[in-house]
Design a protein around this motif. Sequence first.
Motif, PDB file in Angstrom:
ATOM      1  N   ARG A   1      42.088  33.002  43.267  1.00 52.52           N
ATOM      2  CA  ARG A   1      40.542  33.148  43.484  1.00 52.52           C
ATOM      3  C   ARG A   1      39.927  34.163  42.433  1.00 52.52           C
ATOM      4  O   ARG A   1      39.351  34.888  41.835  1.00 52.52           O
ATOM      5  CB  ARG A   1      39.745  33.499  44.995  1.00 52.52           C
ATOM      6  CG  ARG A   1      40.092  32.112  45.220  1.00 52.52           C
ATOM      7  CD  ARG A   1      39.272  32.270  47.220  1.00 52.52           C
ATOM      8  NE  ARG A   1      39.861  33.277  47.660  1.00 52.52           N
ATOM      9  CZ  ARG A   1      40.918  32.720  48.502  1.00 52.52           C
ATOM     10  NH1 ARG A   1      41.107  31.641  48.766  1.00 52.52           N
ATOM     11  NH2 ARG A   1      41.012  33.831  49.097  1.00 52.52           N
ATOM     12  N   THR A   2      40.891  35.764  42.454  1.00 51.71           N
ATOM     13  CA  THR A   2      40.772  36.742  42.012  1.00 51.71           C
ATOM     14  C   THR A   2      40.831  36.769  40.637  1.00 51.71           C
ATOM     15  O   THR A   2      39.847  37.102  39.868  1.00 51.71           O
ATOM     16  CB  THR A   2      41.531  38.231  42.298  1.00 51.71           C
ATOM     17  OG1 THR A   2      41.929  38.113  43.924  1.00 51.71           O
ATOM     18  CG2 THR A   2      42.000  39.301  41.741  1.00 51.71           C
ATOM     19  N   ALA A   3      41.968  35.727  39.925  1.00 52.63           N
ATOM     20  CA  ALA A   3      41.941  35.331  38.750  1.00 52.63           C
ATOM     21  C   ALA A   3      40.438  34.967  38.117  1.00 52.63           C
ATOM     22  O   ALA A   3      40.500  35.154  37.096  1.00 52.63           O
ATOM     23  CB  ALA A   3      43.378  34.847  38.401  1.00 52.63           C
TER      24      ALA A   3
ATOM     25  N   GLY B   1      42.540  37.367  33.457  1.00 50.31           N
ATOM     26  CA  GLY B   1      42.564  36.311  35.012  1.00 50.31           C
ATOM     27  C   GLY B   1      44.199  35.464  34.659  1.00 50.31           C
ATOM     28  O   GLY B   1      44.637  35.323  35.127  1.00 50.31           O
TER      29      GLY B   1
ATOM     30  N   ALA C   1      37.614  35.359  40.030  1.00 56.17           N
ATOM     31  CA  ALA C   1      36.618  36.360  39.388  1.00 56.17           C
ATOM     32  C   ALA C   1      36.270  37.074  37.817  1.00 56.17           C
ATOM     33  O   ALA C   1      35.833  37.483  37.556  1.00 56.17           O
ATOM     34  CB  ALA C   1      36.800  36.835  40.315  1.00 56.17           C
ATOM     35  N   VAL C   2      37.951  37.173  37.315  1.00 56.05           N
ATOM     36  CA  VAL C   2      38.037  38.062  35.738  1.00 56.05           C
ATOM     37  C   VAL C   2      37.425  36.710  35.752  1.00 56.05           C
ATOM     38  O   VAL C   2      36.404  37.784  34.407  1.00 56.05           O
ATOM     39  CB  VAL C   2      39.454  38.809  36.145  1.00 56.05           C
ATOM     40  CG1 VAL C   2      39.902  39.118  35.100  1.00 56.05           C
ATOM     41  CG2 VAL C   2      39.674  39.516  37.291  1.00 56.05           C
TER      42      VAL C   2
ATOM     43  N   ALA D   1      44.328  33.535  47.257  1.00 57.46           N
ATOM     44  CA  ALA D   1      43.923  34.381  46.827  1.00 57.46           C
ATOM     45  C   ALA D   1      44.068  35.567  45.908  1.00 57.46           C
ATOM     46  O   ALA D   1      42.686  35.745  45.247  1.00 57.46           O
ATOM     47  CB  ALA D   1      44.253  35.530  47.542  1.00 57.46           C
ATOM     48  N   TRP D   2      44.908  35.292  45.290  1.00 54.95           N
ATOM     49  CA  TRP D   2      45.611  36.158  43.613  1.00 54.95           C
ATOM     50  C   TRP D   2      44.429  35.355  42.755  1.00 54.95           C
ATOM     51  O   TRP D   2      44.066  35.539  41.734  1.00 54.95           O
ATOM     52  CB  TRP D   2      46.654  35.941  43.323  1.00 54.95           C
ATOM     53  CG  TRP D   2      47.436  37.786  44.036  1.00 54.95           C
ATOM     54  CD1 TRP D   2      48.045  37.568  45.492  1.00 54.95           C
ATOM     55  CD2 TRP D   2      47.527  38.646  43.228  1.00 54.95           C
ATOM     56  NE1 TRP D   2      47.989  38.934  45.859  1.00 54.95           N
ATOM     57  CE2 TRP D   2      47.912  39.552  44.599  1.00 54.95           C
ATOM     58  CE3 TRP D   2      46.809  39.269  42.160  1.00 54.95           C
ATOM     59  CZ2 TRP D   2      47.480  41.060  43.917  1.00 54.95           C
ATOM     60  CZ3 TRP D   2      46.553  40.928  42.203  1.00 54.95           C
ATOM     61  CH2 TRP D   2      47.320  41.039  43.458  1.00 54.95           C
TER      62      TRP D   2
ATOM     63  N   ILE E   1      43.030  46.310  36.817  1.00 55.62           N
ATOM     64  CA  ILE E   1      41.360  46.887  37.065  1.00 55.62           C
ATOM     65  C   ILE E   1      40.536  47.595  36.898  1.00 55.62           C
ATOM     66  O   ILE E   1      39.491  48.143  36.477  1.00 55.62           O
ATOM     67  CB  ILE E   1      41.447  45.278  38.462  1.00 55.62           C
ATOM     68  CG1 ILE E   1      41.787  43.955  38.362  1.00 55.62           C
ATOM     69  CG2 ILE E   1      40.074  45.421  39.179  1.00 55.62           C
ATOM     70  CD1 ILE E   1      42.060  43.031  39.536  1.00 55.62           C
TER      71      ILE E   1
ATOM     72  N   MET F   1      47.642  37.038  35.828  1.00 55.66           N
ATOM     73  CA  MET F   1      47.251  37.129  37.282  1.00 55.66           C
ATOM     74  C   MET F   1      47.602  35.685  38.228  1.00 55.66           C
ATOM     75  O   MET F   1      48.295  35.866  38.364  1.00 55.66           O
ATOM     76  CB  MET F   1      45.481  38.020  37.591  1.00 55.66           C
ATOM     77  CG  MET F   1      45.223  38.962  37.346  1.00 55.66           C
ATOM     78  SD  MET F   1      43.751  39.482  37.791  1.00 55.66           S
ATOM     79  CE  MET F   1      44.413  39.531  40.152  1.00 55.66           C
TER      80      MET F   1
ATOM     81  N   THR G   1      46.166  45.879  40.110  1.00 51.47           N
ATOM     82  CA  THR G   1      45.159  46.922  40.404  1.00 51.47           C
ATOM     83  C   THR G   1      45.154  47.849  39.247  1.00 51.47           C
ATOM     84  O   THR G   1      43.888  48.556  39.476  1.00 51.47           O
ATOM     85  CB  THR G   1      46.021  47.664  41.632  1.00 51.47           C
ATOM     86  OG1 THR G   1      46.085  46.673  42.328  1.00 51.47           O
ATOM     87  CG2 THR G   1      44.983  48.487  42.211  1.00 51.47           C
TER      88      THR G   1
END
Length: 122
Positions: free
Chosen positions: A34-36, A69, A38-39, A31-32, A106, A72, A103
Motif C-alpha cells: 500500500r505504501t508503494a 515504488g 501511495a508513492v 502494508a508495504w 522517503i 519498495m 524511510t
Amino acid sequence: MTERRRPHWVYDAGEEPDPRFSLANERTFLAWVRTALAVIAGAVALHQLGLPTSTALRTTVVVGLMLFGGLMAGLAYLHWARVERAMRHRAPLPAFAAGMWLTVAIVLVSVLLALVLAVSGR
C-alpha cells in the motif's frame, strides 16, 4: 492430490507455523505494498499537476518515485518470504534493513520536493 503452494522455496521449507503469524506477515507485506502504491500515486499526481514546474526536474522526480515504488514492492515481497521461511525453520526473524533505507529515501524525497516547491513559489 493437494496442490503445492508457491513459491516452493518458501513453502517447502520447515514446518507449518501458526497461521496467525503467517497472516500477520502477510498483513505487513500488504502494508508495504500500500505504501508503494501511495508513492506511485504521488508520482502520478505530481506529473498531472505539473509540479515541479521544470519539465526536466518533474520527469526526474516522477521517474525516480515510480522506480522507488516498484523497489519498495519488490523488497516487501523478499522480506515476506524471508520471514515466512524463518518462521518455518523456527529461526530468528531476519532484520528489515531495507526499512531504514526506504524511510531515509522517503524523507529525502519529501525534503527535496518541499525545497523545490518553496523555490518555485507554489
